[in-house]
Scaffold this active site. Structure first.
Site: not given
Ligand code: PEP
Ligand code: MG
Length: 754
Positions: A368, A681
């Protein structure tokens, strides 16, 4: 009592007398070595201090030729004295001349002495000198004698601090000089460049008063400080966010065990009885512990050593009334914070105007505190290991959070080049800022939507600041990670409502809980899993604990009443899982309807694509959903079978390579066929060159970190997309490990700002 056990007390009493007495420092030093020699029944006692330039100089001796004083000089690592200084550890030898490090200095006349015991003189964790006793006979020194010598060394450190012997700055310069070429590598936790001076988040306490006449008072002070320490640990154990910064409960349990350990307390009290102040006694016990533990090969026990170190430091902070972190101290203008690990709240305690960068001994990029650092734009490099221990408070530090490099006391030319870099970066940031309200359109008129990845309410501020058109990924798990218990529907709802309000009409895509794996929450027992990334996480937990998802979805429906709501599910592996998740949502929608509770005016439902298996189900999946979002962080780790958390593998595979791009392109093409909007993303979309590759294979929506919006928009606005698409078409069949260099060269040749 044996004479030996009486000796420390007598020695300290007389030492006290010498230190408190009048006279010049050198004179007192001579009296000290004389006292030690007679008290320890040694023929020789000598003290060496470190002068500028890493030289140990003989300052006083009883037993060696007096003419050698200020003449005999040894480099760090040279001879036994230099060896002690280099290792920072005591050394005790019955036949010193047999030791490979032994060197003979004729001017001292030491050839007749066979046994030797030496201890480092330490100040603020750094060696500032060496104290040695020698005997003619080949004798074994006893543990008690070693401890006594260490106590004397501690007291002698006071003399250095007083500045009477020589300017203590000389030593600081020596330390800095030693670190002049120090360049260390760590892991990038938050990008950016920073330069400033090292400030320890929890500064090591320097004991300034070692000797006392009032032992009962010192014991009382110790008792109170121990109680305070225990209370502090208890508080830490119950603090909301402790579990989430790696300071796991087991560590605190161990701390508590030590803090309550009567053996520890009575050891300290025994030393107070010899005439040391409580804080000096704590330091002494700690030195002894360290000595014993240094010899241990068991990594677990060695790890406990650093726990004990930290605990002794904390105890001394209580004893000396310095309990807070450095945040409350008078800080220099440009602070590079140095810590073992820290929590997000700790970071937020610091003056933002002054805090330029952070380096951590441990930590994780997903912790975090790292997320907060990224949100605040504070460069952070972590997992630096023991390198962190070599930096001195006040030392100049460069944090290169672009390459994961840290410099301590950088040479002037490096410092200058970084300062220029930081300046031009500031200029660049101003240019990005100027682009904020400019459209994100290529030179040939193709619009590319730039969205933000967010997860904290403070990220929403960046939404307005960056000029992004919405939030493409809102990671909801952070609210759960900082909570002791499962957040109830009400607070969840309030939080999401605040987020939507802050978005001020811009779209926000909420991702349902992605907990488990490396994102622990306190209300779910953490299971040890061999492969947490492939384990019980995200939607898999939600299926086993459906109430979790139901309540969250309910909170989202409430929060978005009368507005548009976009929801997506993480780690969906097949169509049936998407259907199951969607059914849970539908049940909640039906429940709201039955209760006549207000509903969002429109609900869009999508999925993350992170599990490769889903790629071969798109024909069945796409007709069922409103949008899809590629989580490239997870998708790439599964695609390349490459743990995203493992620093040893960082950068080993490049998403700009034919197989990864072909895979991504196949998804984009399918989405186009089914007319389903697709966003990417994961982090990769935030790097201009990678974003360029993504645009070239058909992506038109990227969700990226706030700091990436400016650079990516600048790239987009300088780009003739048709040209890159044509170029990329010819690259995808190549066998290259990476197309990055080719694409970068192409960009440079065509004026694309990457
Ligand atoms: C990913 O896996 O690319 C994603 C956006 O989720 P996190 O990074 O939160 O696992
Ligand atoms: Mg993911």
């Amino acid at each position: 009592m044996t004479p030996v056990s009486n000796a420390p007390r007598q020695l300290l009493r007389r030492l006290h007398g010498i230190m408190a007495g009048a006279g010049k420092a050198e004179q007192r030093l001579t009296e000290v070595v004389r006292l030690v020699a007679s008290n320890m029944i040694a023929e020789v006692c000598s003290v060496y201090f470190m002068r500028g330039g890493e030289i140990l100089e003989l300052f006083a001796t009883e037993g060696l030729n007096a003419t050698a004083v200020h003449k005999t000089r040894l480099r760090i690592g040279e001879g036994l004295v230099g060896h002690i200084a280099m290792t920072g550890l005591p050394l005790s030898l019955s036949n010193a001349q047999k030791h490979p490090k032994y060197v003979y200095r004729a001017e001292t006349g030491e050839e007749i002495y066979h046994s030797l015991m030496g201890v480092p003189i330490m100040r603020s964790g750094k060696v500032v000198g060496v104290l040695v006793v020698q005997n003619k006979t080949q004798r074994q020194y006893m543990q008690e004698e070693k401890e006594s010598l260490q106590t004397v060394a501690m007291v002698l450190a006071e003399l250095v601090a007083s500045g009477d012997l020589f300017d203590p700055l000389e030593q600081q310069e020596a330390t800095l000089e030693r670190a002049a070429t120090s360049r260390f590598e760590g892991v990038i936790f938050a990008e950016g460049l920073a330069e400033g001076v090292a400030v320890f988040h929890e500064p090591t306490i320097e004991v300034v008063k070692h000797l006392t006449d009032n032992m009962p008072l010192e014991k009382k002070r110790l008792g109170t400080a121990l109680e305070d320490l225990q209370n502090q640990i208890e508080e830490m154990m119950s603090a909301e966010d402790v579990r989430h910064q790696g300071e796991h409960k087991e560590i605190l349990d161990v701390y508590m065990l030590f803090a309550k350990d009567k053996g520890w307390q009575s050891k300290i009290e025994d030393i107070i009885d010899t005439g040391l102040t409580a804080e000096a006694a704590v330091e002494q016990v700690q030195l002894n512990n360290r000595m014993r533990m240094e010899k241990m090969t068991d990594p677990y026990l060695r790890e406990r050593l650093s726990d004990l170190d930290d605990l002794a430091n904390r105890l001394n902070r209580h004893l000396m009334g310095r309990i807070g972190s450095a945040a409350s101290d008078n800080l220099p203008d440009k602070v590079i914070l140095v810590a073992n690990n820290m929590g997000p709240a700790d970071l937020l305690d610091y003056d933002r105007e002054k805090l330029c960068g952070v380096i951590l001994q441990n930590g994780a990029p997903t912790a975090h505190v790292s997320i907060v650092a990224r949100a605040l734009g504070i460069p952070m490099v972590g997992q630096m290991g023991d390198a962190v221990k070599t930096v001195a408070q006040g030392e100049r530090v460069i944090v290169n959070g672009v390459e994961g490099i840290v410099y301590f006391s950088p040479p002037p030319e490096i410092l200058q080049s970084y300062q220029e870099n930081i300046k031009s970066r500031d200029v660049l940031l101003a240019e990005y800022e100027a682009l904020r309200d400019q459209p994100s359109v290529t030179l040939d008129g193709v619009e590319v939507e730039l969205l933000l990845n967010a997860g904290l309410s403070m990220d929403m501020e960046a939404l307005q600041r960056s000029g992004a058109s919405g939030v493409g990924l809102f990671r909801t798990e952070f609210q759960f990670m900082v909570s002791d218990s499962l957040p109830r529907v009400g607070p969840q709802s309030d939080f999401y409502r605040d987020i939507l309000n802050a978005a001020d009409g811009k779209p926000v895509v909420f991702r349902t809980l992605d907990i488990g794996g490396d994102k622990p929450v306190s209300f779910l027992k953490r299971e040890d899993e061999a492969n947490p990334a492939l384990g019980w996480r995200a939607i898999r937990i939600a299926f086993d604990r459906p109430a979790l998802l139901r309540y969250q979805v309910r909170a989202l429906l409430n929060a978005a009443a009368g507005r548009e709501l976009s929801i997506m599910f993480p780690m969906i592996s097949d169509v049936s899982e998407f259907k199951m998740a969607r059914n849970i949502l539908q049940k909640e929608i039906d429940r709201q309807k039955k209760r006549k509770s207000p509903l969002p005016k429109k609900i869009l439902v999508g999925t993350m694509l992170e599990v490769p298996a889903l790629i071969w189900q798109l024909d069945n999946l796409l007709p069922l959903l409103d949008f899809i979002s590629i989580g490239s962080n997870d998708l790439m780790q599964f695609f390349f079978a490459c743990d995203r958390e493992n620093p040893k593998l960082a950068g080993r595979y490049d998403p700009i390579c034919p197989p990864a791009l072909l895979m991504l392109k196949s998804i984009v093409d399918k989405c186009e066929e089914y007319n389903v909007p697709i966003t990417l993303c994961g982090e990769i979309g935030g790097k201009p060159v990678t974003a360029l590759a993504l645009l070239a294979i058909g992506f038109r929506r990227l969700s990226i970190a706030p700091a990436s919006v400016g650079p990516v928009k600048m790239m987009i606005r300088s780009l003739d997309l048709a040209g890159v698409e044509a170029y990329m078409g010819g690259l995808l069949s190549r066998p290259d490990h990476s197309l990055r260099d080719l694409l970068t060269a192409f960009a440079k040749d065509h004026g694309i700002k990457v």
